[in-house]
Design a protein around this motif. Structure first.
Motif, PDB file in Angstrom:
ATOM      1  N   ALA A  16       0.837  -1.207   0.000  1.00 31.57           N
ATOM      2  CA  ALA A  16       0.000   0.000   0.000  1.00 31.57           C
ATOM      3  C   ALA A  16       0.870   1.254   0.000  1.00 31.57           C
ATOM      4  CB  ALA A  16      -0.925  -0.007   1.210  1.00 31.57           C
ATOM      5  N   ALA A  17       1.976   1.211   0.758  1.00 31.07           N
ATOM      6  CA  ALA A  17       2.890   2.351   0.766  1.00 31.07           C
ATOM      7  C   ALA A  17       3.514   2.551  -0.607  1.00 31.07           C
ATOM      8  CB  ALA A  17       3.975   2.128   1.817  1.00 31.07           C
ATOM      9  N   ASP A  18       3.860   1.455  -1.259  1.00 27.77           N
ATOM     10  CA  ASP A  18       4.444   1.532  -2.596  1.00 27.77           C
ATOM     11  C   ASP A  18       3.462   2.139  -3.587  1.00 27.77           C
ATOM     12  OD1 ASP A  18       6.439   0.759  -4.724  1.00 27.77           O
ATOM     13  OD2 ASP A  18       4.755  -0.475  -5.353  1.00 27.77           O
ATOM     14  N   MET A  19       2.223   1.759  -3.504  1.00 30.86           N
ATOM     15  CA  MET A  19       1.214   2.307  -4.420  1.00 30.86           C
ATOM     16  C   MET A  19       1.036   3.803  -4.192  1.00 30.86           C
ATOM     17  SD  MET A  19      -1.597  -0.794  -4.356  1.00 30.86           S
ATOM     18  CE  MET A  19      -2.706   0.062  -5.488  1.00 30.86           C
ATOM     19  N   LEU A  20       1.110   4.228  -2.932  1.00 29.23           N
ATOM     20  CA  LEU A  20       1.023   5.657  -2.639  1.00 29.23           C
ATOM     21  C   LEU A  20       2.217   6.405  -3.226  1.00 29.23           C
ATOM     22  CD1 LEU A  20      -0.263   8.096  -1.236  1.00 29.23           C
ATOM     23  CD2 LEU A  20       0.940   7.415   0.862  1.00 29.23           C
ATOM     24  N   THR A  54       1.901  12.261  -9.891  1.00 29.12           N
ATOM     25  CA  THR A  54       1.176  13.532  -9.827  1.00 29.12           C
ATOM     26  C   THR A  54       1.992  14.689  -9.253  1.00 29.12           C
ATOM     27  OG1 THR A  54       0.286  12.968  -7.641  1.00 29.12           O
ATOM     28  CG2 THR A  54      -1.006  12.303  -9.562  1.00 29.12           C
ATOM     29  N   SER A  55       3.144  14.390  -8.679  1.00 32.50           N
ATOM     30  CA  SER A  55       3.889  15.408  -7.956  1.00 32.50           C
ATOM     31  C   SER A  55       4.612  16.367  -8.901  1.00 32.50           C
ATOM     32  CB  SER A  55       4.914  14.749  -7.033  1.00 32.50           C
ATOM     33  OG  SER A  55       5.750  15.718  -6.449  1.00 32.50           O
ATOM     34  N   THR A  56       4.791  17.593  -8.410  1.00 36.48           N
ATOM     35  CA  THR A  56       5.581  18.581  -9.147  1.00 36.48           C
ATOM     36  C   THR A  56       7.041  18.574  -8.702  1.00 36.48           C
ATOM     37  OG1 THR A  56       4.970  20.268  -7.515  1.00 36.48           O
ATOM     38  CG2 THR A  56       3.590  20.064  -9.486  1.00 36.48           C
ATOM     39  N   GLY A  57       7.368  17.688  -7.762  1.00 39.54           N
ATOM     40  CA  GLY A  57       8.757  17.575  -7.317  1.00 39.54           C
ATOM     41  C   GLY A  57       8.957  18.046  -5.892  1.00 39.54           C
ATOM     42  N   ASP A  58      10.236  18.139  -5.503  1.00 41.40           N
ATOM     43  CA  ASP A  58      10.633  18.613  -4.174  1.00 41.40           C
ATOM     44  C   ASP A  58      10.152  17.690  -3.053  1.00 41.40           C
ATOM     45  OD1 ASP A  58      11.894  20.880  -5.209  1.00 41.40           O
ATOM     46  OD2 ASP A  58       9.988  21.967  -5.270  1.00 41.40           O
TER      47      ASP A  58
END
Length: 215
Positions: free
Chosen positions: A136-140, A147-151
């Motif tokens: 579940a952590a891996d899927m998150l 979806t992240s923009t980074g950082d």
């Protein structure tokens, strides 16, 4: 990069870990050193870490090996693995700790080469009961990566809670080396260039690692 390697390499007897060391923290401020750290360049570090990158590997097969002096003891249920993620806004998106279970009969070229007189190597794996949780952590992580923009700040940390042996004198120097792999068909890699080392004289509050087991 010093801070990254320390975060990946070291956890004290209380479970204290340096995984959340802020980027402005100087490694020199810690009562420990990582041997051989200056010998690695960015490309070597990237190559070293690629086989255990949680964004590219299934961590359900995680195995950890810990080398320590015989004067110290890894406490029962004392080996652990931590996986976390703080996003660019400073919000904690993932903060998981897994108690590892000890394994027997594990061999590898890296562990054979890592053998030292007066030191032991213990091997551990992720408890099968935790496979769903780490999946579940891996899927998150994968979703945030998409979806992240980074950082983002990723925490990937293995360590041990330890005490001083009642049977063998603990040296004044505390040394720990940690190796990991994510599948049995690949070799272990070290999580630092060399041992993480601390002396009792300079340990400060971490000197409790020299407290006898059961004290």
């Amino acid at each position: 990069m010093k801070n990254l390697l320390i975060a990946l390499s070291f956890a004290a007897s209380t479970g204290l870990a340096f995984a959340d060391t802020p980027p402005t923290f100087d490694a020199e401020d810690l009562p420990l050193k990582v041997e051989g750290l200056e010998d690695l360049d960015e490309a070597e570090i990237e190559a070293m870490m690629s086989s255990v990158n949680p964004l590219e590997n299934d961590l359900r097969g995680l195995e950890v090996a810990i080398r320590m002096h015989e004067g110290f003891v890894i406490k029962p249920d004392g080996a652990f693995f931590m996986l976390g993620l703080t996003d660019g806004a400073g919000d904690i998106q993932l903060d998981e700790e897994f108690t590892l279970i000890e394994t027997q009969g594990v061999t590898s070229p890296t562990l054979s080469e890592a053998a030292r007189d007066a030191f032991f190597i213990r091997t551990y794996e992720l408890d099968p009961a935790d496979h769903d949780r780490i999946r579940a952590a891996d899927m998150l992580l994968q979703e945030i990566k998409r979806t992240s923009t980074g950082d983002n700040q990723l925490t990937f940390n293995a360590g041990a809670k330890t005490c001083a042996s009642n049977d063998t004198a603990a040296p004044e120097e505390y040394r720990i080396a940690i190796f990991v792999r994510t599948a049995p068909d690949v070799d272990f890699i070290p999580l630092s260039a060399g041992d993480v080392v601390m002396t009792k004289e300079n340990a400060g509050p971490l000197s409790e690692m020299w407290s006898p087991c059961g004290a």
